[in-house]
Write a protein that holds these residues in place. Sequence first.
Motif, PDB file in Angstrom:
ATOM      1  N   GLN A   1      87.866 -13.193  25.841  1.00 13.99           N
ATOM      2  CA  GLN A   1      88.945 -12.773  26.730  1.00 13.99           C
ATOM      3  C   GLN A   1      88.401 -12.429  28.113  1.00 13.99           C
ATOM      4  O   GLN A   1      89.036 -12.705  29.130  1.00 13.99           O
ATOM      5  CB  GLN A   1      89.676 -11.561  26.136  1.00 13.99           C
ATOM      6  N   TRP A   2      87.213 -11.835  28.158  1.00 21.37           N
ATOM      7  CA  TRP A   2      86.576 -11.528  29.444  1.00 21.37           C
ATOM      8  C   TRP A   2      86.348 -12.811  30.238  1.00 21.37           C
ATOM      9  O   TRP A   2      86.608 -12.876  31.438  1.00 21.37           O
ATOM     10  CB  TRP A   2      85.261 -10.808  29.194  1.00 21.37           C
ATOM     11  N   HIS A   3      85.875 -13.844  29.551  1.00 24.20           N
ATOM     12  CA  HIS A   3      85.627 -15.119  30.216  1.00 24.20           C
ATOM     13  C   HIS A   3      86.927 -15.733  30.728  1.00 24.20           C
ATOM     14  O   HIS A   3      86.968 -16.290  31.837  1.00 24.20           O
ATOM     15  CB  HIS A   3      84.920 -16.093  29.264  1.00 24.20           C
ATOM     16  N   ARG A   4      87.982 -15.647  29.913  1.00 24.69           N
ATOM     17  CA  ARG A   4      89.262 -16.221  30.345  1.00 24.69           C
ATOM     18  C   ARG A   4      89.783 -15.493  31.576  1.00 24.69           C
ATOM     19  O   ARG A   4      90.243 -16.120  32.537  1.00 24.69           O
ATOM     20  CB  ARG A   4      90.286 -16.145  29.217  1.00 24.69           C
ATOM     21  N   GLU A   5      89.733 -14.163  31.553  1.00 27.44           N
ATOM     22  CA  GLU A   5      90.212 -13.391  32.695  1.00 27.44           C
ATOM     23  C   GLU A   5      89.391 -13.707  33.948  1.00 27.44           C
ATOM     24  O   GLU A   5      89.936 -13.772  35.057  1.00 27.44           O
ATOM     25  CB  GLU A   5      90.143 -11.889  32.391  1.00 27.44           C
ATOM     26  N   ALA A   6      88.095 -13.917  33.766  1.00 25.45           N
ATOM     27  CA  ALA A   6      87.253 -14.263  34.911  1.00 25.45           C
ATOM     28  C   ALA A   6      87.645 -15.625  35.476  1.00 25.45           C
ATOM     29  O   ALA A   6      87.673 -15.823  36.694  1.00 25.45           O
ATOM     30  CB  ALA A   6      85.784 -14.261  34.497  1.00 25.45           C
ATOM     31  N   ARG A   7      87.971 -16.575  34.585  1.00 29.98           N
ATOM     32  CA  ARG A   7      88.399 -17.900  35.046  1.00 29.98           C
ATOM     33  C   ARG A   7      89.725 -17.812  35.794  1.00 29.98           C
ATOM     34  O   ARG A   7      89.921 -18.476  36.820  1.00 29.98           O
ATOM     35  CB  ARG A   7      88.526 -18.868  33.862  1.00 29.98           C
ATOM     36  N   VAL A   8      90.648 -17.006  35.264  1.00 29.60           N
ATOM     37  CA  VAL A   8      91.941 -16.832  35.930  1.00 29.60           C
ATOM     38  C   VAL A   8      91.741 -16.261  37.329  1.00 29.60           C
ATOM     39  O   VAL A   8      92.318 -16.748  38.310  1.00 29.60           O
ATOM     40  CB  VAL A   8      92.868 -15.914  35.100  1.00 29.60           C
ATOM     41  N   GLN A   9      90.917 -15.224  37.434  1.00 29.10           N
ATOM     42  CA  GLN A   9      90.700 -14.592  38.735  1.00 29.10           C
ATOM     43  C   GLN A   9      90.072 -15.576  39.718  1.00 29.10           C
ATOM     44  O   GLN A   9      90.475 -15.654  40.890  1.00 29.10           O
ATOM     45  CB  GLN A   9      89.799 -13.365  38.575  1.00 29.10           C
ATOM     46  N   TYR A  10      89.101 -16.337  39.250  1.00 28.95           N
ATOM     47  CA  TYR A  10      88.450 -17.330  40.115  1.00 28.95           C
ATOM     48  C   TYR A  10      89.468 -18.372  40.588  1.00 28.95           C
ATOM     49  O   TYR A  10      89.534 -18.707  41.776  1.00 28.95           O
ATOM     50  CB  TYR A  10      87.318 -18.015  39.356  1.00 28.95           C
TER      51      TYR A  10
ATOM     52  N   ALA B   1      96.437 -22.315  37.720  1.00 21.86           N
ATOM     53  CA  ALA B   1      95.415 -21.285  37.923  1.00 21.86           C
ATOM     54  C   ALA B   1      95.560 -20.153  36.909  1.00 21.86           C
ATOM     55  O   ALA B   1      94.571 -19.667  36.351  1.00 21.86           O
ATOM     56  CB  ALA B   1      95.495 -20.738  39.350  1.00 21.86           C
ATOM     57  N   LEU B   2      96.805 -19.734  36.657  1.00 23.28           N
ATOM     58  CA  LEU B   2      97.047 -18.639  35.714  1.00 23.28           C
ATOM     59  C   LEU B   2      96.670 -19.002  34.286  1.00 23.28           C
ATOM     60  O   LEU B   2      96.480 -18.124  33.448  1.00 23.28           O
ATOM     61  CB  LEU B   2      98.521 -18.222  35.775  1.00 23.28           C
ATOM     62  N   GLY B   3      96.552 -20.307  34.013  1.00 23.75           N
ATOM     63  CA  GLY B   3      96.149 -20.742  32.673  1.00 23.75           C
ATOM     64  C   GLY B   3      94.661 -20.593  32.413  1.00 23.75           C
ATOM     65  O   GLY B   3      94.206 -20.819  31.291  1.00 23.75           O
ATOM     66  N   GLY B   4      93.889 -20.235  33.439  1.00 21.21           N
ATOM     67  CA  GLY B   4      92.454 -20.037  33.253  1.00 21.21           C
ATOM     68  C   GLY B   4      91.703 -21.304  32.924  1.00 21.21           C
ATOM     69  O   GLY B   4      90.944 -21.338  31.949  1.00 21.21           O
ATOM     70  N   PRO B   5      91.869 -22.368  33.725  1.00 27.07           N
ATOM     71  CA  PRO B   5      91.165 -23.623  33.419  1.00 27.07           C
ATOM     72  C   PRO B   5      89.652 -23.473  33.559  1.00 27.07           C
ATOM     73  O   PRO B   5      89.170 -22.581  34.266  1.00 27.07           O
ATOM     74  CB  PRO B   5      91.716 -24.591  34.482  1.00 27.07           C
ATOM     75  N   GLN B   6      88.923 -24.369  32.921  1.00 26.34           N
ATOM     76  CA  GLN B   6      87.469 -24.340  33.021  1.00 26.34           C
ATOM     77  C   GLN B   6      87.013 -24.620  34.449  1.00 26.34           C
ATOM     78  O   GLN B   6      86.001 -24.091  34.898  1.00 26.34           O
ATOM     79  CB  GLN B   6      86.864 -25.380  32.066  1.00 26.34           C
ATOM     80  N   ARG B   7      87.743 -25.474  35.154  1.00 29.06           N
ATOM     81  CA  ARG B   7      87.472 -25.771  36.558  1.00 29.06           C
ATOM     82  C   ARG B   7      88.776 -25.658  37.342  1.00 29.06           C
ATOM     83  O   ARG B   7      89.835 -25.942  36.804  1.00 29.06           O
ATOM     84  CB  ARG B   7      86.928 -27.197  36.735  1.00 29.06           C
ATOM     85  N   PHE B   8      88.667 -25.260  38.597  1.00 28.27           N
ATOM     86  CA  PHE B   8      89.842 -25.246  39.451  1.00 28.27           C
ATOM     87  C   PHE B   8      89.401 -25.543  40.876  1.00 28.27           C
ATOM     88  O   PHE B   8      88.932 -24.666  41.597  1.00 28.27           O
ATOM     89  CB  PHE B   8      90.584 -23.912  39.384  1.00 28.27           C
TER      90      PHE B   8
END
Length: 219
Positions: free
Chosen positions: A23-32, A94-101
């Motif tokens: 979940q930490w990783h997902r939230e970090a991806r969303v923020q990025y 972006a809100l979906g927390g993709p691996q790349r954006f």
Amino acid sequence: MSRGIRLESVSDTAPDAGPGDPQWHREARVQYALNRWAAAAPRRFEAADISVPEAAAWADRVLAEPETAGALLLVGETGTGKTREAYGALRRIALGGPQRFEVIAVTSADMYGSLRPSPTSGASERELKRLCEVQLLLLDDLGTTRVTEWTEEITYRLLNHRYNQCLPTIITSNLPARSDDGPDLTDFVGDRVASRLAEMVTALVPMVGPDRRRVRRAA
């Protein structure tokens, strides 16, 4: 915080969560991704959200299977909210927390302006390559520039590359939203580009209603 916008935080993550927590990783991806989205969105659209189910479904396909998402085409008269919906679709991704954006958003007029021959050798080709290869591209107001052999060639090269490489693309155009046989882009972008778009567009969204800019001014 970006231009006065509060981006989503990691408030739902457990206090002791860290790099080993999914979940930490997902939230970090969303923020990025939200930071990248905010950098690409003009100030006028910094609060853009998605409102049309078909556009939301396309954004969800980009998250699930980007290589099959194809292109989202938003059509309609001036002021019906096409550009806002387009930025809303990018925000949903972006809100979906993709691996790349990675995203570039540009109007067709600005794109052609940046690709005209310049004294710097190869600059135009490098810029076209950047637009061709970016993960997500928003091409706004396609068809507002007079069609010439040069503009048709540039647009075809761009869209053909993105089609062949299965890269998700959002396009807006002032085409009429309704017609008996669907919108015909030939007069706007030329035969070759219209043919390629017919293949790559997987979601066609007509935007209807009055010119929102005029309505706001009259209020």
